[in-house]
Write an enzyme that holds these catalytic residues in place. Structure first.
Site, PDB file in Angstrom:
ATOM      1  N   CYS A 193      -3.328  -2.490   8.540  1.00  0.00           N
ATOM      2  CA  CYS A 193      -2.523  -1.419   9.064  1.00  0.00           C
ATOM      3  C   CYS A 193      -1.680  -1.263  10.461  1.00  0.00           C
ATOM      4  CB  CYS A 193      -3.196  -0.073   9.187  1.00  0.00           C
ATOM      5  SG  CYS A 193      -4.286  -0.603   6.882  1.00  0.00           S
ATOM      6  N   CYS A 205       1.236  -1.606  -0.475  1.00  0.00           N
ATOM      7  CA  CYS A 205      -0.308   0.182   0.305  1.00  0.00           C
ATOM      8  C   CYS A 205       0.769   1.166   0.352  1.00  0.00           C
ATOM      9  CB  CYS A 205      -1.023   0.541   0.828  1.00  0.00           C
ATOM     10  SG  CYS A 205      -0.219  -0.315   2.578  1.00  0.00           S
ATOM     11  N   ASP A 252       2.155   2.482   2.642  1.00  0.00           N
ATOM     12  CA  ASP A 252       2.420   3.293   3.556  1.00  0.00           C
ATOM     13  C   ASP A 252       3.589   3.023   4.847  1.00  0.00           C
ATOM     14  OD1 ASP A 252       0.263   3.823   3.388  1.00  0.00           O
ATOM     15  OD2 ASP A 252      -1.063   2.936   4.645  1.00  0.00           O
ATOM     16  N   CYS A 269      -2.909   5.380   5.640  1.00  0.00           N
ATOM     17  CA  CYS A 269      -3.928   5.584   5.683  1.00  0.00           C
ATOM     18  C   CYS A 269      -4.805   6.024   7.073  1.00  0.00           C
ATOM     19  CB  CYS A 269      -4.508   4.420   5.260  1.00  0.00           C
ATOM     20  SG  CYS A 269      -4.614   3.209   6.568  1.00  0.00           S
TER      21      CYS A 269
HETATM   22 FE1  FES Z   1      -1.545   0.738   4.064  1.00  0.00          FE
HETATM   23 FE2  FES Z   1      -3.523   1.434   5.902  1.00  0.00          FE
HETATM   24  S1  FES Z   1      -3.469   1.109   3.921  1.00  0.00           S
HETATM   25  S2  FES Z   1      -1.300   0.966   5.780  1.00  0.00           S
END
Ligand code: FES
Length: 145
Positions: A103, A33, A35, A59
């Site tokens: 997450c 993702c 992140d 996110c």
């Molecule tokens: Fe990557 Fe939430 S979508 S940590």
């Protein structure tokens, strides 16, 4: 979709920032993702987490779980901090939607990475702590996305 607690910690995150000369700093990301989360720990001579700060480029659920995770480890000793799992963080937030469970793993692993860094710097071993991955995509199940 999100609990009130998640919304609260997302819109008003606790312990955002960084700690200069932190006892331990941990950064983990999730290549899937994109992140990234970084946790700073200030740990005293008795092994108590005096202060903790985080920065999350991610996110809303990642922000909320980092915020709650920092609240849960503050004031604890390193052994107790290890017990703050992503499940404990999710429970404290009254749950997360299934697609957002991964997450919360970012928060758990970022704390572990910061504890690992602390142990490396001190030349100690923290019982039960294994070297965390830098990219949690390696340990997240496909169905968690
Ligand atoms: Fe990557 Fe939430 S979508 S940590």
């Amino acid at each position: 979709m999100y609990s009130e607690k998640v919304m609260d910690h997302f819109t008003n995150p606790r312990n955002v920032g960084e700690i200069e000369n932190a006892s331990g700093v941990g950064t983990v990301g999730n290549a899937k993702c994109g992140d990234i989360m970084r946790i700073y720990l200030d740990i005293d001579d008795d092994g108590i987490i005096k202060d903790v700060k985080f920065k999350t480029f991610g996110c809303g659920a990642a922000v909320a779980t980092s915020s709650m995770a920092t609240e849960l480890v503050k004031g604890k000793n390193v052994q107790q901090a290890l017990e703050v799992t992503n499940k404990a963080v999710m429970e404290a937030l009254d749950g997360l939607p299934p697609v957002k469970v991964h997450c919360s793993l970012l928060a758990e692993e970022a704390i572990h990475a910061a504890l690992w860094d602390y142990a490396q710097k001190k030349g100690i071993k923290i019982e039960g702590l294994e070297k965390p991955p830098q990219d949690i995509a390696e340990i997240v199940e496909e169905e968690d996305y």
